[in-house]
Design an enzyme around this catalytic site. Structure first.
Site, PDB file in Angstrom:
ATOM      1  CD  GLU A 134      -1.652  -0.985  -3.789  1.00  0.00           C
ATOM      2  OE1 GLU A 134      -1.613  -1.285  -2.573  1.00  0.00           O
ATOM      3  OE2 GLU A 134      -2.438  -1.499  -4.591  1.00  0.00           O
ATOM      4  N   GLY A 167       0.812  -1.218   0.000  1.00  0.00           N
ATOM      5  CA  GLY A 167       0.000   0.000   0.000  1.00  0.00           C
ATOM      6  C   GLY A 167       0.847   1.270   0.000  1.00  0.00           C
ATOM      7  CD  GLU A 220       0.473  -5.300  -2.326  1.00  0.00           C
ATOM      8  OE1 GLU A 220       1.348  -5.617  -3.171  1.00  0.00           O
ATOM      9  OE2 GLU A 220       0.080  -4.143  -2.170  1.00  0.00           O
TER      10      GLU A 220
HETATM   11  N1  CAA Z   1       2.246  -3.860   8.835  1.00  0.00           N
HETATM   12  C1  CAA Z   1       2.353  -3.903  10.180  1.00  0.00           C
HETATM   13  N2  CAA Z   1       3.520  -3.769  10.820  1.00  0.00           N
HETATM   14  C2  CAA Z   1       4.621  -3.591  10.072  1.00  0.00           C
HETATM   15  C3  CAA Z   1       4.586  -3.566   8.679  1.00  0.00           C
HETATM   16  C4  CAA Z   1       3.315  -3.691   8.049  1.00  0.00           C
HETATM   17  N3  CAA Z   1       3.165  -3.599   6.722  1.00  0.00           N
HETATM   18  N4  CAA Z   1       5.846  -3.400   8.207  1.00  0.00           N
HETATM   19  C5  CAA Z   1       6.631  -3.332   9.281  1.00  0.00           C
HETATM   20  N5  CAA Z   1       5.899  -3.452  10.413  1.00  0.00           N
HETATM   21  C6  CAA Z   1       6.356  -3.434  11.791  1.00  0.00           C
HETATM   22  C7  CAA Z   1       6.997  -4.750  12.188  1.00  0.00           C
HETATM   23  O1  CAA Z   1       6.032  -5.713  12.523  1.00  0.00           O
HETATM   24  C8  CAA Z   1       7.853  -4.311  13.347  1.00  0.00           C
HETATM   25  O2  CAA Z   1       7.029  -4.142  14.461  1.00  0.00           O
HETATM   26  P1  CAA Z   1       7.474  -4.723  15.913  1.00  0.00           P
HETATM   27  O3  CAA Z   1       8.731  -3.959  16.236  1.00  0.00           O
HETATM   28  O4  CAA Z   1       6.323  -4.410  16.790  1.00  0.00           O
HETATM   29  O5  CAA Z   1       7.738  -6.184  15.697  1.00  0.00           O
HETATM   30  C9  CAA Z   1       8.316  -2.922  12.938  1.00  0.00           C
HETATM   31  O6  CAA Z   1       7.386  -2.470  11.939  1.00  0.00           O
HETATM   32  C10 CAA Z   1       9.694  -2.932  12.295  1.00  0.00           C
HETATM   33  O7  CAA Z   1       9.666  -3.871  11.231  1.00  0.00           O
HETATM   34  P2  CAA Z   1      10.776  -5.023  11.053  1.00  0.00           P
HETATM   35  O8  CAA Z   1      11.273  -5.464  12.377  1.00  0.00           O
HETATM   36  O9  CAA Z   1      10.193  -6.057  10.149  1.00  0.00           O
HETATM   37  O10 CAA Z   1      11.913  -4.158  10.326  1.00  0.00           O
HETATM   38  P3  CAA Z   1      13.009  -4.676   9.292  1.00  0.00           P
HETATM   39  O11 CAA Z   1      13.909  -3.503   9.091  1.00  0.00           O
HETATM   40  O12 CAA Z   1      13.580  -5.985   9.698  1.00  0.00           O
HETATM   41  O13 CAA Z   1      12.198  -4.948   7.934  1.00  0.00           O
HETATM   42  C11 CAA Z   1      10.646  -4.466   6.179  1.00  0.00           C
HETATM   43  C12 CAA Z   1      11.576  -3.896   7.273  1.00  0.00           C
HETATM   44  C13 CAA Z   1      11.476  -5.151   5.104  1.00  0.00           C
HETATM   45  C14 CAA Z   1       9.887  -3.268   5.588  1.00  0.00           C
HETATM   46  C15 CAA Z   1       9.656  -5.485   6.817  1.00  0.00           C
HETATM   47  O14 CAA Z   1       9.069  -4.884   7.978  1.00  0.00           O
HETATM   48  C16 CAA Z   1       8.548  -5.888   5.905  1.00  0.00           C
HETATM   49  O15 CAA Z   1       8.747  -6.703   5.013  1.00  0.00           O
HETATM   50  N6  CAA Z   1       7.331  -5.343   6.146  1.00  0.00           N
HETATM   51  C17 CAA Z   1       6.163  -5.733   5.398  1.00  0.00           C
HETATM   52  C18 CAA Z   1       6.149  -5.091   4.038  1.00  0.00           C
HETATM   53  C19 CAA Z   1       4.934  -5.553   3.258  1.00  0.00           C
HETATM   54  O16 CAA Z   1       4.782  -6.712   2.946  1.00  0.00           O
HETATM   55  N7  CAA Z   1       4.044  -4.587   2.935  1.00  0.00           N
HETATM   56  C20 CAA Z   1       2.860  -4.867   2.184  1.00  0.00           C
HETATM   57  C21 CAA Z   1       1.691  -5.030   3.111  1.00  0.00           C
HETATM   58  S1  CAA Z   1       0.282  -5.675   2.269  1.00  0.00           S
HETATM   59  C22 CAA Z   1      -0.495  -4.330   1.615  1.00  0.00           C
HETATM   60  O17 CAA Z   1       0.012  -3.217   1.644  1.00  0.00           O
HETATM   61  C23 CAA Z   1      -1.856  -4.650   1.052  1.00  0.00           C
HETATM   62  C24 CAA Z   1      -2.463  -3.657   0.170  1.00  0.00           C
HETATM   63  O18 CAA Z   1      -2.204  -3.575  -1.007  1.00  0.00           O
HETATM   64  C25 CAA Z   1      -3.480  -2.799   0.667  1.00  0.00           C
END
Ligand code: CAA
Length: 256
Positions: free
Chosen positions: A112, A109, A132
């Site tokens: 997006e 998102g 995603e």
């Molecule tokens: N949602 C909720 N929490 C998130 C998040 C997300 N998208 N991305 C990161 N966070 C949170 C983590 O859970 C973590 O929280 P805690 O400290 O409470 O555990 C905090 O942010 C820090 O994240 P990381 O420890 O994972 O940090 P990192 O530096 O190791 O990694 C990252 C960073 C590569 C961005 C990794 O966090 C990641 O892959 N995040 C998810 C990215 C993702 O897949 N986004 C797409 C979501 S789906 C979507 O967006 C649907 C749509 O189209 C509407």
């Protein structure tokens, strides 16, 4: 007006909307999306001649909030999709040019929201992509329609099917970023660009923007409606539950 996780700041006629949830890398939850809608309306009402979208700290927007999404039903997924779309639509229809200052992670998102802006400037360390698929869902806030229009069909399919995370140089080459600048120059460069945009004749810029947007209109609306239904239908599936649980539990997902 003030919001918990969104800041709206002004430099002359240029408004900057900063998503400010650094503990979650600026992932978007319901409150933040609603605040973005209010902030965008306030910026438009107060006559912004350019708007910058960025994220606080080391991340642009790490996507939709996976912890919130994890247990949504298809009906709730529908509402969630509608809310995200409403923010992306408000950015796209904003009555002045918008610039995404992509300062870090722009996934799902977050990508997006950047796609819904008129222009995108990336910091050298930025990473962007529609990731995603690895959560067992599809992009739900416009990327299936806006990404191919920007980067072409083949690149969009690769990015979405594979959940690719592009570095800034690749994103610039693929047309996702208009330009890339060193991290410590991002704010200054975006301020300069937004200042240039704000100095142009506002009615003409708005007319140009509306005209360019127009060529997306018919097919885009149908495509976005289709995407909303497809996005909602994945909530409750094994792969959606498993993909999001695996993220939260910090393990590999076991997809069907
Ligand atoms: N949602 C909720 N929490 C998130 C998040 C997300 N998208 N991305 C990161 N966070 C949170 C983590 O859970 C973590 O929280 P805690 O400290 O409470 O555990 C905090 O942010 C820090 O994240 P990381 O420890 O994972 O940090 P990192 O530096 O190791 O990694 C990252 C960073 C590569 C961005 C990794 O966090 C990641 O892959 N995040 C998810 C990215 C993702 O897949 N986004 C797409 C979501 S789906 C979507 O967006 C649907 C749509 O189209 C509407």
């Amino acid at each position: 007006m003030t919001w918990e996780a969104v800041r709206l700041e002004w430099d002359g006629d240029v408004a900057t909307l900063t998503v400010d949830r650094p503990d979650a890398l600026n992932a978007l939850n319901v409150e933040t999306l609603e605040a973005m809608n209010e902030a965008l309306a306030a910026a438009a009402n107060d006559g912004a001649r350019a708007l910058v979208l960025t994220g606080a700290g080391e991340s642009f927007i790490a996507g939709a909030d996976i912890k919130y999404m994890q247990s949504l039903s298809p009906e709730e997924g529908q509402e969630w999709g509608e809310l995200g779309h409403s923010v992306a639509d408000a950015l796209e229809a904003f009555p002045a040019p918008t610039v995404a200052a992509v300062n870090g992670y722009a996934f799902g998102g977050g990508c997006e929201m950047a796609l819904a802006c008129d222009l995108r400037v990336g910091a050298e360390s930025a990473l962007i992509g529609n990731t995603e698929i690895d959560l067992g869902i599809i992009p739900g806030w416009g990327a299936t329609q806006r990404l191919p229009r920007l980067v072409g069909d083949e690149t969009a399919r690769r990015m979405i099917f594979l959940g690719e995370r592009l570095d800034a140089e690749t994103a610039e080459r693929e047309g996702l970023f208009g330009e890339v600048v060193p991290d410590d120059e991002l704010d200054a460069r975006v301020a300069e660009l937004a200042g240039q945009l704000a100095a142009k004749p506002a009615f003409a810029v708005r007319a140009a923007k509306q005209s360019i947007n127009q060529h997306h209109e018919g097919p885009l609306a149908a495509g976005l409606a289709y995407e909303k239904r497809a996005f909602a239908s994945l909530f409750g599936s094994h792969d959606q539950r498993e993909g999001m649980a695996a993220f939260i539990e910090d393990r590999e997902a076991d997809f069907e």
